[in-house]
Write an enzyme that holds these catalytic residues in place. Structure first.
Site, PDB file in Angstrom:
ATOM      1  N   ASP A   1       0.815  -1.314   0.129  1.00  0.00           N
ATOM      2  CA  ASP A   1       0.115   0.032   0.007  1.00  0.00           C
ATOM      3  C   ASP A   1       0.910   1.258   0.092  1.00  0.00           C
ATOM      4  OD1 ASP A   1      -2.802   1.295   0.587  1.00  0.00           O
ATOM      5  OD2 ASP A   1      -1.777   1.890   2.366  1.00  0.00           O
TER       6      ASP A   1
ATOM      7  N   GLU B   1       1.664  -0.682  -4.990  1.00  0.00           N
ATOM      8  CA  GLU B   1       0.669   0.516  -5.308  1.00  0.00           C
ATOM      9  C   GLU B   1       1.571   1.821  -5.640  1.00  0.00           C
ATOM     10  OE1 GLU B   1      -3.198   2.591  -3.736  1.00  0.00           O
ATOM     11  OE2 GLU B   1      -1.653   1.965  -2.263  1.00  0.00           O
TER      12      GLU B   1
END
Length: 737
Positions: A358, A394
């Site tokens: 993330d 990401e």
């Protein structure tokens, strides 16, 4: 065997490695890093009454900034925490407070809920600056307790699927959302690791055809105070506090005493048996402690100046590249060690197959800029364990220069945000998309080919947990997040969505038919593009969140799968299954290498050709024509310069894909390929079925490509009439069987 040490417990010095609480069969070694602490205490708690502190043990030994002690009578199941003494001097970066019970950063399990109270604050309640004398209330009754865990588990020959990247199909899903309402999962197991591993769910995933589940965060997390005050919770779990601990929310035994570790392992083992890999969505960019006004739960009280990035001009303030109040300091060797130890633990001990990071750009910031040569990448690439699993970034964060799609180094795959935006714009009907679309359909070579990367570097997705579901993407122009309690201010306003003429639910048959076709268009585009497809869980059955594009706080039916399935959901599921099967059956849809746009190994045709509706190859003029919304691409299966995993040449059928985002039907002239061959219609998104079987077309035929639709043709060889043809075969007048 009791986990409670006797009252006359004797201690030994122990060892500084490994960090955390380690059961060796005779006792437990406790080791905690803190560079700036002046003393450390180990606190033990009563398993029958977890809020009651039974012992407080000084930890006198300190080796290389690690405090350690060994308890020969301690056993698995023991509940513990730390109190760390040191200066409370926020402007110098220090926020020690011995009144706060602290979670072990290396705890393998956590027990009990977080209870929000001012006692969790390391400063005096009501002190808006957060830099006066620290609050002196004991936080122990409010904090989850760390648990000593016995790592023993019978993996019984567990074998990792090791699916090659190019054959990977990812299914992003939430552990609870998938099973919370599933009628074939026992009620006691719904929403748990055991529920996800239940026969009904594993069979569903297997028949769908996905090769990997990407689980939304399962590291132990806690909900934010603001959410709890509104009667909500952090459902997604992007608020981690335990990087080694499976989240107790998903344990079938409730908050438990570490049982969730074995339950998680059993889930992985069962999925592996079905050939399905387990990829974890991990949040190493920030923690649940938030900004300077947040709670003191773990890292802040252990060594704030070591674990967090602090502003150089005011070390009482946190650098925030994440939008969550703080950023872990990956430039500090002990923080970097924490992350690497965590990753290695999940691979070696928990048998997971990969990670999706993330806000990964935040991990790669050496000073301020994102650095492709950062220490984080260096240690990942040289690690013999972590470098061998699937690594997905990401590739953005919220800081300046954080959007780094295409810029991660070799060895990494990336969520391709440009793919998402292009496919949305194209099927929405925006002008001027075909040039960008060409790159996205063929693996995004403009982003990933340099540096020796392959199409598998592109994780293609159109929807994900964050944003509209696919059903909502074609049903709403605007977000509808009222249930989140923020007056619809949260969530992005830039959705690139189109409601097909009516906002939200409707009984209009034409609108519903168009929406269903648009969904099929997106699904077909996703699974027939080069790169790695990622399906957002529930899109295959039309799951809707009622227009909520930020359902992070909705542990409700808004987020859960709409079991049982009926009608259109079943038809869409079957369509998706067939698409995945089509992709994995034919090598030309999951190439390992990029197309070259030329003839390969003497082939009569180029490996990739683009066509305009008149059947002629596209020119630069067509690519730059901003009004164009219809094109075709031919993928030549025989013109392929690849070998399979056994070193054999890879070849297969050739396909023609036609896309029409215009609202009107277009007569698309089917191009020639090779002599005496025909095009067989394989898929047409005007209907959920994959098209009439054996419907063939000659080169030069005009195919009526419906407005806002996609069609796929497979090349079929023509046979000549000849004596002695096989018996039992019905022959058409044109010589086809």
């Amino acid at each position: 065997m009791s986990s409670v040490p006797p009252a006359d417990l004797r201690t030994r010095p122990g060892a500084p490695y490994p960090l955390g609480a380690t059961w060796d069969g005779a006792g437990v070694n406790f080791a905690l890093f803190s560079e700036h602490a002046t003393s450390v205490e180990l606190c033990l708690f009563d398993p029958a009454s977890p809020d009651r502190e039974t012992r407080r043990i000084a930890v006198p030994e300190r080796t290389d900034q690690v405090w350690h002690v060994y308890l020969p009578e301690a056993r698995p199941g023991l509940l513990y925490g730390y109190r760390v003494h040191g200066p409370y001097a926020p402007r110098a970066g220090h926020r020690f407070n011995s009144a706060k019970l602290l979670i072990d950063p290396y705890a393998r399990a956590l027990a009990g809920p977080l209870v929000w109270d001012d006692a969790l604050l390391g400063y005096r309640a009501g002190d808006a600056g957060g830099d006066l004398a620290a609050g002196d209330r004991d936080s122990a009754p409010c904090v989850p307790k760390s648990v000593v865990v016995d790592p023993a588990f019978s993996w019984d020959g567990d074998r990792r699927p090791r699916t090659p990247w190019h054959r990977t199909v990812i299914y992003e899903v939430h552990v609870k959302g998938l099973t919370a309402r599933h009628p074939e999962v026992p009620p006691a197991l719904r929403g748990t690791y055991a529920g996800l591993a239940s026969p009904a769910v594993v069979d569903y995933l297997s028949h769908l055809g996905v090769t990997a589940v990407e689980l939304l965060p399962v590291h132990h997390s806690v909900p934010e105070r603001a959410l709890v005050s509104r009667g909500l919770t952090n459902y997604w779990g992007y608020n981690s506090i335990g990087y080694f601990a499976p989240d107790a929310r998903f344990a079938s035994g409730g908050q438990g005493r570490g049982e969730q570790v074995a339950e998680f392992k059993s889930m992985v083992k069962r999925l592996h048996l079905a050939g399905i890999e387990v990829i974890l969505d991990v949040v190493y960019n920030h923690t649940a402690e938030g900004n300077r006004l947040g709670p003191t739960l773990c890292f802040r009280g252990i060594d704030n100046a070591a674990y967090y990035r602090l502003r150089p001009d005011d070390r009482g303030e946190y650098v925030d590249y994440t939008g969550c109040g703080n950023t872990l300091d990956m430039t500090h060797p002990r923080t970097l060690q924490l992350i690497m130890d965590s990753l290695r633990y999940w691979v070696i001990e928990m048998h997971v197959d990969g990670f999706r990071f993330d806000l990964a750009s935040a991990l790669a910031r050496e000073l301020h800029d994102v650095d492709r040569l950062s220490a984080f990448f260096d240690v990942i690439h040289q690690d013999p364990v972590i470098s061998q699993v699937k690594l997905i970034a990401e590739p953005w964060d919220l800081g300046e220069g954080g959007y780094q799609v295409g810029n991660f180094p070799a060895g990494w795959a990336e969520w391709n945000g440009k793919y998402r935006d292009t496919i949305r714009r194209y099927w929405k009907g925006d002008w001027g998309q075909v040039a960008e679309l060409g790159y996205r359909l063929t693996g995004s070579s403009d982003l990933y080919e340099r540096g020796g990367r392959r199409p598998s570097a592109s994780v293609n997705f159109v929807t994900a947990h964050d944003g509209f579901t696919l059903a909502d993407l074609v049903a709403y122009n605007s977000k509808h997040n009222e249930a989140n309690g923020e007056d619809n201010r949260d969530g992005t306003d830039d959705n690139l969505s189109w409601n097909c003429g009516v906002e939200g639910p409707t009984d209009d048959a034409e609108v519903l038919a168009l929406r269903q076709r648009q969904v099929r268009n997106v699904l077909a585009t996703l699974f027939l593009s080069q790169g790695i497809p990622m399906l957002s869980g529930g899109d295959e059955i039309g799951r809707s969140q009622g227009g909520n594009n930020n359902a992070y706080c909705q542990d409700t039916e808004i987020s859960w799968f709409p079991w049982p399935l009926r009608g259109q959901a079943l038809r869409q599921l079957e369509f998706t299954r067939r698409l995945i099967r089509l992709r994995l059956t034919h090598p030309v849809f999951h190439r390992r290498m990029f197309f070259q746009g030329r003839r390969i190994h003497g082939s009569e045709v180029k490996d990739l050709s683009w066509f305009r509706p008149d059947g002629k190859e596209m020119t630069e003029e067509e690519w730059s024509n901003g009004l164009s919304r219809c094109l075709g691409l031919r993928l030549a299966g025989e013109a392929i310069e690849e070998v399979d995993d056994m070193g054999e040449p890879v070849a297969g059928d050739s396909f023609l894909v036609l896309l029409n985002a215009h609202h009107e039907e277009i007569a698309f002239v089917l191009p020639a390929h090779r002599a005496r061959m025909r095009w067989e219609l394989t898929l047409d998104t005007r209907a959920w079925e994959l098209g009439p079987r054996h419907r063939t077309f000659r080169a030069g035929d005009a195919f009526p490509l419906m407005g806002r639709s996609l069609a796929v043709f497979r090349l079929r060889r023509r046979r000549r009439f000849r004596l002695g043809r096989p018996s039992g075969v019905s022959w058409n007048k044109d010589g086809t069987a």
